[in-house]
Design a protein around this motif. Structure first.
Motif, mmCIF file in Angstrom:
data_model
loop_
_atom_site.group_PDB
_atom_site.id
_atom_site.type_symbol
_atom_site.label_atom_id
_atom_site.label_comp_id
_atom_site.label_asym_id
_atom_site.label_seq_id
_atom_site.Cartn_x
_atom_site.Cartn_y
_atom_site.Cartn_z
ATOM 1 N N GLY A 23 0.809 -1.223 0.000
ATOM 2 C CA GLY A 23 0.000 0.000 0.000
ATOM 3 C C GLY A 23 0.835 1.263 0.000
ATOM 4 O O GLY A 23 1.562 1.549 0.958
ATOM 5 N N GLY A 25 -0.343 4.271 0.145
ATOM 6 C CA GLY A 25 -1.151 5.373 0.663
ATOM 7 C C GLY A 25 -0.399 5.999 1.831
ATOM 8 O O GLY A 25 0.731 5.598 2.161
ATOM 9 N N HIS A 56 -5.828 6.376 -3.859
ATOM 10 C CA HIS A 56 -7.166 6.079 -3.317
ATOM 11 C C HIS A 56 -7.489 7.030 -2.162
ATOM 12 O O HIS A 56 -7.470 8.235 -2.365
ATOM 13 C CB HIS A 56 -7.276 4.582 -3.014
ATOM 14 N N ARG A 60 -7.987 11.428 -2.074
ATOM 15 C CA ARG A 60 -9.385 11.776 -2.330
ATOM 16 C C ARG A 60 -10.101 12.115 -1.030
ATOM 17 O O ARG A 60 -11.207 11.670 -0.786
ATOM 18 C CB ARG A 60 -10.095 10.580 -2.983
ATOM 19 N N VAL A 64 -8.287 17.751 5.719
ATOM 20 C CA VAL A 64 -8.344 18.451 7.003
ATOM 21 C C VAL A 64 -7.323 17.868 7.986
ATOM 22 O O VAL A 64 -7.192 16.650 8.106
ATOM 23 C CB VAL A 64 -9.766 18.354 7.612
ATOM 24 N N HIS A 66 -7.198 17.233 11.410
ATOM 25 C CA HIS A 66 -8.175 17.224 12.510
ATOM 26 C C HIS A 66 -7.492 17.496 13.848
ATOM 27 O O HIS A 66 -6.325 17.140 14.046
ATOM 28 C CB HIS A 66 -8.914 15.885 12.549
ATOM 29 N N TYR A 162 -2.315 16.465 1.542
ATOM 30 C CA TYR A 162 -1.898 15.134 1.993
ATOM 31 C C TYR A 162 -1.187 14.321 0.911
ATOM 32 O O TYR A 162 -0.431 13.402 1.231
ATOM 33 C CB TYR A 162 -3.088 14.345 2.550
ATOM 34 N N THR A 184 2.348 -2.703 -9.149
ATOM 35 C CA THR A 184 2.634 -4.070 -8.704
ATOM 36 C C THR A 184 1.542 -4.516 -7.739
ATOM 37 O O THR A 184 1.432 -4.009 -6.632
ATOM 38 C CB THR A 184 4.021 -4.120 -8.014
ATOM 39 N N GLN A 185 0.737 -5.447 -8.195
ATOM 40 C CA GLN A 185 -0.415 -5.875 -7.393
ATOM 41 C C GLN A 185 -0.131 -7.176 -6.674
ATOM 42 O O GLN A 185 0.281 -8.162 -7.310
ATOM 43 C CB GLN A 185 -1.635 -6.047 -8.309
ATOM 44 N N CYS A 216 -1.076 -2.383 4.560
ATOM 45 C CA CYS A 216 -1.744 -1.076 4.629
ATOM 46 C C CYS A 216 -2.530 -0.884 3.340
ATOM 47 O O CYS A 216 -2.386 0.128 2.644
ATOM 48 C CB CYS A 216 -0.736 0.060 4.757
ATOM 49 N N ALA A 217 -3.340 -1.905 3.002
ATOM 50 C CA ALA A 217 -3.983 -1.922 1.681
ATOM 51 C C ALA A 217 -5.333 -1.210 1.668
ATOM 52 O O ALA A 217 -6.092 -1.347 0.704
ATOM 53 C CB ALA A 217 -4.111 -3.353 1.190
ATOM 54 N N GLY A 218 -5.652 -0.463 2.699
ATOM 55 C CA GLY A 218 -6.852 0.391 2.695
ATOM 56 C C GLY A 218 -8.117 -0.377 2.367
ATOM 57 O O GLY A 218 -8.554 -1.254 3.128
ATOM 58 N N PRO A 285 -18.217 15.221 2.586
ATOM 59 C CA PRO A 285 -18.812 14.154 1.800
ATOM 60 C C PRO A 285 -20.043 13.562 2.464
ATOM 61 O O PRO A 285 -20.148 13.568 3.701
ATOM 62 C CB PRO A 285 -17.689 13.116 1.783
ATOM 63 N N SER A 393 -10.702 8.174 8.649
ATOM 64 C CA SER A 393 -10.404 9.495 9.178
ATOM 65 C C SER A 393 -10.375 9.424 10.703
ATOM 66 O O SER A 393 -11.207 8.729 11.283
ATOM 67 C CB SER A 393 -11.497 10.471 8.716
ATOM 68 N N ALA A 396 -5.192 10.259 8.092
ATOM 69 C CA ALA A 396 -4.218 11.092 7.373
ATOM 70 C C ALA A 396 -3.552 12.042 8.375
ATOM 71 O O ALA A 396 -2.322 12.149 8.433
ATOM 72 C CB ALA A 396 -4.904 11.865 6.248
HETATM 73 C C1 FAD Z 1 -13.924 11.016 1.555
HETATM 74 C C2 FAD Z 1 -12.837 10.969 2.588
HETATM 75 C C3 FAD Z 1 -12.545 12.101 3.364
HETATM 76 C C4 FAD Z 1 -11.533 12.051 4.320
HETATM 77 N N1 FAD Z 1 -11.162 13.186 4.977
HETATM 78 C C5 FAD Z 1 -10.102 13.145 5.831
HETATM 79 C C6 FAD Z 1 -9.608 14.335 6.423
HETATM 80 O O1 FAD Z 1 -10.075 15.424 6.124
HETATM 81 N N2 FAD Z 1 -8.586 14.228 7.321
HETATM 82 C C7 FAD Z 1 -8.028 13.027 7.665
HETATM 83 O O2 FAD Z 1 -7.132 12.994 8.505
HETATM 84 N N3 FAD Z 1 -8.461 11.891 7.083
HETATM 85 C C8 FAD Z 1 -9.456 11.930 6.164
HETATM 86 N N4 FAD Z 1 -9.861 10.797 5.534
HETATM 87 C C9 FAD Z 1 -9.227 9.539 5.882
HETATM 88 C C10 FAD Z 1 -7.878 9.353 5.198
HETATM 89 O O3 FAD Z 1 -7.888 9.792 3.868
HETATM 90 C C11 FAD Z 1 -7.535 7.871 5.256
HETATM 91 O O4 FAD Z 1 -7.668 7.457 6.592
HETATM 92 C C12 FAD Z 1 -6.103 7.584 4.815
HETATM 93 O O5 FAD Z 1 -5.875 8.149 3.546
HETATM 94 C C13 FAD Z 1 -5.897 6.077 4.770
HETATM 95 O O6 FAD Z 1 -4.640 5.853 4.181
HETATM 96 P P1 FAD Z 1 -4.225 4.384 3.783
HETATM 97 O O7 FAD Z 1 -2.807 4.434 3.372
HETATM 98 O O8 FAD Z 1 -4.631 3.442 4.867
HETATM 99 O O9 FAD Z 1 -5.200 3.992 2.561
HETATM 100 P P2 FAD Z 1 -5.130 4.361 1.016
HETATM 101 O O10 FAD Z 1 -4.766 5.757 0.780
HETATM 102 O O11 FAD Z 1 -6.436 3.900 0.440
HETATM 103 O O12 FAD Z 1 -3.947 3.448 0.454
HETATM 104 C C14 FAD Z 1 -4.044 2.044 0.330
HETATM 105 C C15 FAD Z 1 -3.221 1.643 -0.878
HETATM 106 O O13 FAD Z 1 -3.121 0.237 -0.961
HETATM 107 C C16 FAD Z 1 -3.062 -0.115 -2.331
HETATM 108 N N5 FAD Z 1 -3.412 -1.529 -2.492
HETATM 109 C C17 FAD Z 1 -4.593 -2.112 -2.159
HETATM 110 N N6 FAD Z 1 -4.570 -3.421 -2.486
HETATM 111 C C18 FAD Z 1 -3.345 -3.670 -3.029
HETATM 112 C C19 FAD Z 1 -2.733 -4.850 -3.571
HETATM 113 N N7 FAD Z 1 -3.377 -6.033 -3.629
HETATM 114 N N8 FAD Z 1 -1.471 -4.750 -4.045
HETATM 115 C C20 FAD Z 1 -0.793 -3.553 -4.005
HETATM 116 N N9 FAD Z 1 -1.339 -2.413 -3.526
HETATM 117 C C21 FAD Z 1 -2.602 -2.478 -3.027
HETATM 118 C C22 FAD Z 1 -4.086 0.822 -2.961
HETATM 119 O O14 FAD Z 1 -3.921 0.957 -4.361
HETATM 120 C C23 FAD Z 1 -3.852 2.108 -2.190
HETATM 121 O O15 FAD Z 1 -2.982 2.984 -2.861
HETATM 122 C C24 FAD Z 1 -10.852 10.826 4.559
HETATM 123 C C25 FAD Z 1 -11.148 9.696 3.771
HETATM 124 C C26 FAD Z 1 -12.091 9.777 2.777
HETATM 125 C C27 FAD Z 1 -12.337 8.585 1.901
#
Ligand code: FAD
Length: 420
Positions: A23, A25, A56, A60, A64, A66, A162, A184-185, A216-218, A285, A393, A396
């Motif tokens: 991940g 992200g 992802h 998007r 903020v 927070h 972010y 790379t999946q 950390c695949a969200g 949202p 949330s 981030a």
């Molecule tokens: C609409 C919305 C509004 C938000 N507003 C806020 C805010 O204002 N402030 C705040 O602090 N937080 C906010 N958040 C929350 C914050 O954006 C998320 O908590 C944070 O981005 C999560 O990060 P992450 O790395 O876990 O997930 P992600 O950013 O989703 O990253 C996960 C990654 O894993 C990859 N992945 C998945 N499966 C595979 C696989 N099989 N192989 C390789 N790669 C893979 C994906 O492609 C992706 O890039 C918001 C979220 C959303 C959706």
């Protein structure tokens, strides 16, 4: 390299690492940054299925920083958000990343919302924040167009870029020797039966082996955990959050961030008005069930994603309890008029002509089999792997703290594995 620039693959042909992170992200990249900073010499690979980072949730969201007012005292969210807010501001300052401490107003627009507003104020105090309850006159000095009977002012809230933060984490990790595999999946994981073995990670671009895996695949974190042999207690349910934005000529209606008093039954904060770091003002949202885990448009359907949700007992229980709220959200998603009505509760001067659709985001929200939405961050250690199973949330905002927490766990595990 500036924070806004794309980062390219770094592949030195190596196939065996101390740590593999799935991940690219903000959470995965914060973990890579923390471990390469705190445990130099650890070989790390970041595996991301998209051709760019932060594609992802991270790219998007509402942008903020927070403050931590909403979260249950003592929870990971409350602790990590408060500390994370301070570290995020420092990080943005240090690395010259666009951010602004504009503060925010949470407004009660009717008398019936006052008890909820008071509870939020009390929670803010309990969480050690500088918050004040203000009257409409004081609120209008900050937001001349807002409707309110009372408001809570949270001066420590801010906004940030972010995507630039995530890219900077990646750049710092790469400078410390980490490798990056974009496009790379991960398709299959074979975990060791006990800690100390090697995890085999199959991808569309060949296999990788690692002493420890961090998932950390969200939106796909539950599936990755299952693939690695874990039995996650919760399933990810994707909730799309749709946004409109104010037309440039009407941006003056909002100076900072205006939030409603949220429904305490849900982890979502309600449709709000957010000044973004590029000067635009986003409205949203909402929260509707997405018919695909990466279904950013209303018409996007993935039958296997949908079947999985519809067959899940946790979803049946959630739907039975909240069908009326869910129906309202769907109506607001389908009708611009309804969406605008929600905005008018906060700023009555906003009309349908003042807003245009903007890009949606999808929240990866963990749902338990008993129908409860997992409220707190959820990080689970299993033999050979650490899985981030719920990082909605404010993850981030709290990313530096989450990354540090995971890095500390990984360091302990790696030391044990290397000693063994
Ligand atoms: C609409 C919305 C509004 C938000 N507003 C806020 C805010 O204002 N402030 C705040 O602090 N937080 C906010 N958040 C929350 C914050 O954006 C998320 O908590 C944070 O981005 C999560 O990060 P992450 O790395 O876990 O997930 P992600 O950013 O989703 O990253 C996960 C990654 O894993 C990859 N992945 C998945 N499966 C595979 C696989 N099989 N192989 C390789 N790669 C893979 C994906 O492609 C992706 O890039 C918001 C979220 C959303 C959706």
């Amino acid at each position: 390299m500036s924070p806004g620039e794309n980062l390219d693959n770094v592949d030195r042909g190596r196939r065996r690492f101390d740590l593999a992170i799935i991940g690219g992200g903000i959470v995965g990249l914060a973990t890579a940054h923390a471990i390469t900073r705190d445990r130099p010499g650890t070989s790390v690979v970041i595996i991301e299925k998209e051709s760019d980072l932060a594609a992802h949730q991270t790219g998007r969201n509402s942008g903020v920083i927070h403050s931590g007012i909403y979260y249950k005292p003592g929870s990971l969210k409350a602790q990590m958000c408060k500390q994370g807010r301070d570290s995020m501001v420092d990080f943005c300052r240090t690395h010259d990343i666009a951010h602004e401490l504009c503060g925010k107003l949470i407004v009660a627009t009717k008398e019936s919302e006052l008890p909820g507003l008071q509870k939020l104020y009390d929670r803010g105090v309990e969480n050690g924040l500088d918050v004040s309850m203000i009257d409409p006159g004081q609120a209008h000095e900050i937001e001349p167009h807002v409707a309110c009977v009372k408001a809570v002012l949270v001066p420590s809230t801010g906004i940030a870029d972010y995507v630039a933060v995530a890219r900077t984490y990646a750049r710092l990790a790469l400078q410390q020797g980490a490798e990056l595999r974009l496009g790379t999946q991960v398709t299959k994981i074979t975990a060791p039966a006990t800690s100390g073995g090697v995890t085999r990670i199959e991808t569309n671009r060949g296999d990788i082996e690692a002493t420890w895996l961090v998932n950390c695949a969200g939106l796909h974190s539950d599936r990755m955990a299952k693939a690695a042999g874990a039995d996650p207690t919760a399933k990810i349910v994707p909730f799309r959050g749709e946004y409109y934005e104010l037309t440039p000529g009407r941006r003056h209606l909002v100076n900072t961030l205006i939030y409603p008093v949220p429904n305490p039954d849900f982890p979502f904060l309600g449709v709000h008005l957010t000044k973004m770091i590029d000067g635009s003002v986003h409205a949203g949202p909402n929260a509707v069930l997405a018919l695909a885990r990466e279904g950013y448009h209303k018409t996007d359907v993935n039958l296997s994603d949908l079947k999985e949700v519809l067959a899940y007992s946790g979803f049946h229980k959630l739907a039975r309890k909240y069908w009326a709220d869910g129906a309202k959200e769907v109506l607001r998603s389908l009708s611009k008029r309804q969406f605008v009505r929600s905005l008018q509760e906060l700023v009555p001067e906003i009309t349908a002509e003042d807003v245009v659709p903007s890009e949606a985001g999808i929240r990866a929200q963990a749902l338990l089999a008993d129908g409860a939405l997992v409220d707190d961050f959820l990080i689970d250690d299993q033999p050979g792997a650490t899985h981030v199973l719920n990082a909605p949330s404010p993850a981030a905002t709290a990313s530096l703290e989450i990354g540090q927490e995971i890095a500390a766990r990984v360091a302990t595990q790696l030391s044990a594995a290397l000693a063994g």
